[in-house]
Write an enzyme that holds these catalytic residues in place. Structure first.
Site, PDB file in Angstrom:
ATOM      1  N   LEU A  10       0.823  -1.214   0.000  1.00  0.00           N
ATOM      2  CA  LEU A  10       0.000   0.000   0.000  1.00  0.00           C
ATOM      3  C   LEU A  10       0.857   1.264   0.000  1.00  0.00           C
ATOM      4  CD1 LEU A  10      -2.754  -1.081   2.554  1.00  0.00           C
ATOM      5  CD2 LEU A  10      -2.813  -1.189   0.070  1.00  0.00           C
ATOM      6  N   ARG A  36      -1.267  -2.635   7.207  1.00  0.00           N
ATOM      7  CA  ARG A  36      -2.634  -2.153   7.449  1.00  0.00           C
ATOM      8  C   ARG A  36      -3.532  -2.643   6.323  1.00  0.00           C
ATOM      9  NH1 ARG A  36      -2.400   3.000   4.403  1.00  0.00           N
ATOM     10  NH2 ARG A  36      -0.401   2.786   3.375  1.00  0.00           N
ATOM     11  N   TYR A 141      19.140   5.765   6.586  1.00  0.00           N
ATOM     12  CA  TYR A 141      18.527   5.213   5.376  1.00  0.00           C
ATOM     13  C   TYR A 141      19.616   4.726   4.406  1.00  0.00           C
ATOM     14  CZ  TYR A 141      15.440   5.292   1.222  1.00  0.00           C
ATOM     15  OH  TYR A 141      14.721   4.985   0.101  1.00  0.00           O
ATOM     16  N   LYS A 145      20.452   1.061   3.042  1.00  0.00           N
ATOM     17  CA  LYS A 145      20.412   0.744   1.610  1.00  0.00           C
ATOM     18  C   LYS A 145      21.719   0.081   1.149  1.00  0.00           C
ATOM     19  CE  LYS A 145      16.235   1.824   0.491  1.00  0.00           C
ATOM     20  NZ  LYS A 145      15.296   0.717   0.268  1.00  0.00           N
TER      21      LYS A 145
END
Ligand code: SER
Length: 319
Positions: A10, A36, A141, A145
């Site tokens: 999503l 979710r 981040y 990565k």
């Protein structure tokens, strides 16, 4: 790719990738998963399972239930969010990735996960950034990565797992907004141009970063996964890009369609410093040579399409 499991379905990439995969490979053959479960197209148009990627047991159970032969692992925290909560980012980005790789290994599934221009750092060559170069990122981040790229290489070398990946630039789309990234300004600017004919950028004038329109990003994933394995020298983390741009250029392009559009600045030092540590423009020639990557959209065609699609959505919302 016959039976595909997608995590983070999503999210910004997932919500468009799942719909495209369902169109190409059949709705029942694309298992969407996310943490979710709202009432939406991705949930209602094919198999959907609730999944927290850090929960290895459930991850493995779902993959086995559908006997998937491909895992596309997208669930992750973006750069600015990761910087605000580094431990959570490590746990989700690295914990989720190792689980996804292990699940793929259990089922001998083909594997895709995206890396990013965030995998580069301040001492990486800024222009025409090579495919193979110095990678010492200064953000959590980026650390995630680079580790992810190495881990995917390792699973290929050690276990023969068919891992593949790209380094995405900032991705721009009118469908699902990104959340907590550094390049988000380049998406927000279009939404605000339609709503208010004005936007206040948190990224400084003259800050060049690579960007790409989402249809090109989706095609790149599918093309890489379908590519002849014998031609892939790099496998994980191919540089890909469609344009290297800065805020003023987007504003100029928007003005061609909305002449009274006004771009203002209120620089956010945190996100600006992340942007400053990333390349201006990366070299995507390895992706071009090894699997024929080529983006269709440039700044002009992307801007035209974004504004058209967003104004249509506005009309639908009002009527
Ligand atoms: N778009 C991402 C971000 O800004 C880069 O991978 O975090």
């Amino acid at each position: 790719m016959n039976k595909i499991l997608v995590t983070g379905a999503l999210g910004q990439i997932g919500s468009e990738l799942v719909m495209k995969l369902r169109e190409l490979y059949g709705s029942d053959n694309v298992v969407a998963t996310d943490i979710r479960k709202p009432d939406c197209k991705v949930v209602n148009s094919g198999p959907f399972e609730l999944l927290d990627v850090t929960d290895m047991k459930t991850f493995s159970k779902i993959a086995k239930k559908y006997t998937v032969d491909t895992v596309m692992h997208l669930a992750s925290l973006l750069s600015a969010n990761a910087e605000n909560n580094p431990l959570l980012a490590w746990n989700i980005n690295m914990g989720g990735l190792i689980n996804a790789l292990e699940v793929a290994r259990e089922l001998d599934a083909q594997f895709f996960t995206p890396s990013s221009i965030g995998a580069f750092g301040p001492n990486t060559p800024k222009d025409f950034t090579p495919q193979d170069t110095l990678q010492r990122p200064t953000t959590m981040y980026g650390v995630n990565k680079v580790s992810g790229e190495l881990l995917c290489d390792y699973y290929y070398k050690k276990f023969g797992l068919d891992t593949r990946g790209v380094r995405f630039p900032g991705l721009i789309s009118y469908v699902t907004p990104p959340g907590g990234g550094t390049t988000d300004y380049a998406v927000e600017v279009y939404y605000e141009a339609i709503k208010k004919q004005a936007y206040t950028s948190y990224i400084k004038k003259g800050t060049y970063m690579d960007m790409m329109y989402m249809p090109d990003a989706i095609n790149a994933i599918i093309q890489l996964m379908e590519a002849d394995a014998s031609k892939l020298v790099h496998r994980n983390a191919f540089n890909i890009t469609a344009m290297s741009i800065e805020p003023e250029q987007i504003a100029q392009e928007i003005k061609k369609h909305i002449p009274n559009f006004k771009l203002n600045y209120k620089v956010d030092p945190d996100r600006q410093s992340i942007a400053d540590s990333w390349p201006n423009a990366i070299d995507a020639s390895a992706a071009q040579q090894e699997w024929g990557f080529k983006a269709k959209y440039d700044l002009a065609s992307m801007t035209k399409d974004m504004l058209e699609k967003l104004s249509k959505n506005q009309v639908h919302k009002v009527s």
